[in-house]
Design an enzyme around this catalytic site. Structure first.
Site, PDB file in Angstrom:
ATOM      1  N   HIS A   1       0.830  -1.214   0.000  1.00  0.00           N
ATOM      2  CA  HIS A   1       0.000   0.000   0.000  1.00  0.00           C
ATOM      3  C   HIS A   1       0.866   1.265   0.000  1.00  0.00           C
ATOM      4  CE1 HIS A   1      -0.149  -0.983   4.571  1.00  0.00           C
ATOM      5  NE2 HIS A   1       0.852  -0.142   4.354  1.00  0.00           N
TER       6      HIS A   1
ATOM      7  N   HIS B   1      -1.065   4.564   9.715  1.00  0.00           N
ATOM      8  CA  HIS B   1       0.282   5.115   9.841  1.00  0.00           C
ATOM      9  C   HIS B   1       0.243   6.410  10.637  1.00  0.00           C
ATOM     10  CE1 HIS B   1       0.161   2.607   6.227  1.00  0.00           C
ATOM     11  NE2 HIS B   1       1.444   2.394   6.401  1.00  0.00           N
TER      12      HIS B   1
ATOM     13  N   HIS C   1      10.904  -3.786   3.247  1.00  0.00           N
ATOM     14  CA  HIS C   1      11.349  -2.391   3.255  1.00  0.00           C
ATOM     15  C   HIS C   1      11.754  -1.963   4.647  1.00  0.00           C
ATOM     16  CE1 HIS C   1       7.025  -1.946   4.185  1.00  0.00           C
ATOM     17  NE2 HIS C   1       7.083  -0.625   4.277  1.00  0.00           N
TER      18      HIS C   1
ATOM     19  N   GLU D   1       5.076  -5.817   8.338  1.00  0.00           N
ATOM     20  CA  GLU D   1       3.679  -5.612   7.917  1.00  0.00           C
ATOM     21  C   GLU D   1       3.082  -6.865   7.273  1.00  0.00           C
ATOM     22  OE1 GLU D   1       4.056  -0.839   6.864  1.00  0.00           O
ATOM     23  OE2 GLU D   1       3.666  -2.252   5.258  1.00  0.00           O
TER      24      GLU D   1
END
Lengths: 292, 135
Positions: A12, A59, A193, A240
């Site tokens: 996302h 977030h 990441h 995640e």
């Protein structure tokens, strides 16, 4: 009765939203990223889900450091795209599915998952970017959405094992809902990441591809991966990926992978995307095609 | 050396945002959170020092905010998702902000990403704390 027919996983990454919102998603420059969603855009038009249960992480948008729920479910009527520091994304308001959401919440709590109930919140790129990648640029989102926010911002995130079990509990809950609804579950985030420190920019292609391979049948193995192992192998934000396990748990044991896309890089991140259909559904559709 | 309570302490170049960091960074992160409102972004731009003084941050945190020193902000309890609200209000991309924490220029960082990113090989354990058995 309501039924979960399919699930998908997708990153996302906020840059994807920026590209779409600037009207550049059809340009040659970004084709290697967006071409991998052409199949998905056609597929979703045929699937026509009534409701998508969209698993994502907030977030630092709806939840700041004051309150950090580990699992939160949206039971509201609608959710507005959030201003994340550069103005809200120009995308439609997200329509909720409060009746089903409350049903699922009640069932989950009775099954031992102590959900945080949210009736009003803004939704950030974690939720709106997947909608844009799958549905494209639309006047209205063509389905209702139940946001399911998972804490992956503050250590520790829920374990993979717990996430897989939550997915299974969601499946049981949906199947007890009396209305005929076509429900999908989307797991979002990842893949590898790391956005901080001297190690920022970490990408582990081998790890990501093995994760996508194992998710179809060996998901119990993936559920045993600790957050420390995720961080070490696929970066601080690689953890995640537990959210894809919620999606996987919500599907039948037998699924058919009908699409996959992997691309590095999008900004700092490895983009991953795949689609599963519950095997019995795929067989039914094939039979229907054969008959036709 | 590895701390049993923090099995991630032997991962190089990495700060895990755990309870200890959340405690020391609480006001810093809440300050960043305030920049989600356009009116607050304007107030911050007009008088950065005056704006940060309204928050009960440490002087070191305030100085790191004014200097946009992201390495220092992470060390002082900042969380990257909060800190990008600061860099976004400067009009900086996430990648550009992130690159400042590495030993690469923004251009070299982006070139590294286009070439497949930073390899995990040699980046899993700090030099003096490698496990004996596992590769």
């Amino acid at each position: 009765m309501a039924k979960i027919t399919a699930g998908l996983g997708t990153s996302h990454i906020p840059l994807l939203g920026h590209i779409i919102d600037k009207g550049e998603s059809h340009t040659e420059k970004w084709a290697p990223i967006f071409d991998g969603f052409q199949f998905t855009k056609q597929w979703i038009k045929k699937q026509k889900p009534d409701v998508v249960i969209l698993v994502y992480n907030d977030h630092a948008t709806a939840f700041d450091m004051k309150i950090i729920p580990t699992f939160a479910i949206g039971c509201g009527e609608e959710y507005h795209p959030a201003d994340e520091g550069y103005g809200a994304r120009p995308v439609p308001t997200v329509k909720g599915a409060p009746k089903l959401a409350w049903h699922i919440t009640e069932s989950l709590i009775k099954q031992g998952f102590d959900m945080t109930i949210v009736n009003e919140m803004d939704v950030d790129h974690g939720l709106t970017v997947p909608l844009s990648m799958v549905f494209g640029e639309v006047e209205e989102w063509p389905c209702q959405v139940i946001p399911l926010a998972v804490n992956t911002v503050v250590y520790p995130a829920p374990t993979g094992e717990r996430c897989l079990a939550l997915g299974k509990a969601i499946r049981a809950a949906v199947e007890q809902f009396p209305e005929d609804l076509n429900v999908q579950v989307w797991g979002t985030g990842g893949m590898s990441h790391q956005l901080l420190g001297e190690r920022a920019g970490l990408i582990n292609r081998e790890w990501d591809l093995a994760f996508m391979d194992d998710l179809q049948s060996d998901y119990d193995k993936l559920a045993a991966i600790s957050q420390v192992e995720y961080i070490r192998e696929s970066g601080t934000e690689g953890s995640e990926m537990v959210m894809w396990l919620i999606m996987r748990g919500a599907l039948n044991h037998d699924v058919t992978e009908i699409h996959r896309h992997y691309y590095v890089p999008v900004s700092n991140t490895a983009l991953g995307h795949l689609i599963y259909e519950n095997a019995d559904i795929a067989a039914d559709l094939k039979t229907a095609e054969d008959v036709a | 050396m590895n701390n049993n309570n923090k099995p991630y302490s032997n991962i190089p170049g990495t700060t895990v945002f755990d309870g200890d960091m959340a405690r020391i960074g609480f006001h810093l992160n809440q300050f960043c959170m305030s920049l989600m409102q356009a009116s607050n972004r304007d107030a911050f731009r007009q008088d950065e020092r005056g704006y940060v003084d309204q928050w009960p941050m440490t002087e070191a945190q305030k100085k790191a905010v004014l200097a946009r020193d992201f390495t220092q902000l992470i060390a002082l309890g900042g969380n990257i998702y909060y800190l990008v609200k600061l860099s976004s209000s400067d009009g900086l991309s996430v990648a550009a902000a992130v690159s400042t924490m590495t030993n690469l220029s923004p251009e070299d960082y982006m070139a590294m990403m286009r070439n497949g990113g930073r390899s995990p090989d040699g980046n899993r354990y700090v030099e003096n704390d490698k496990p004996k058995e596992k590769p």
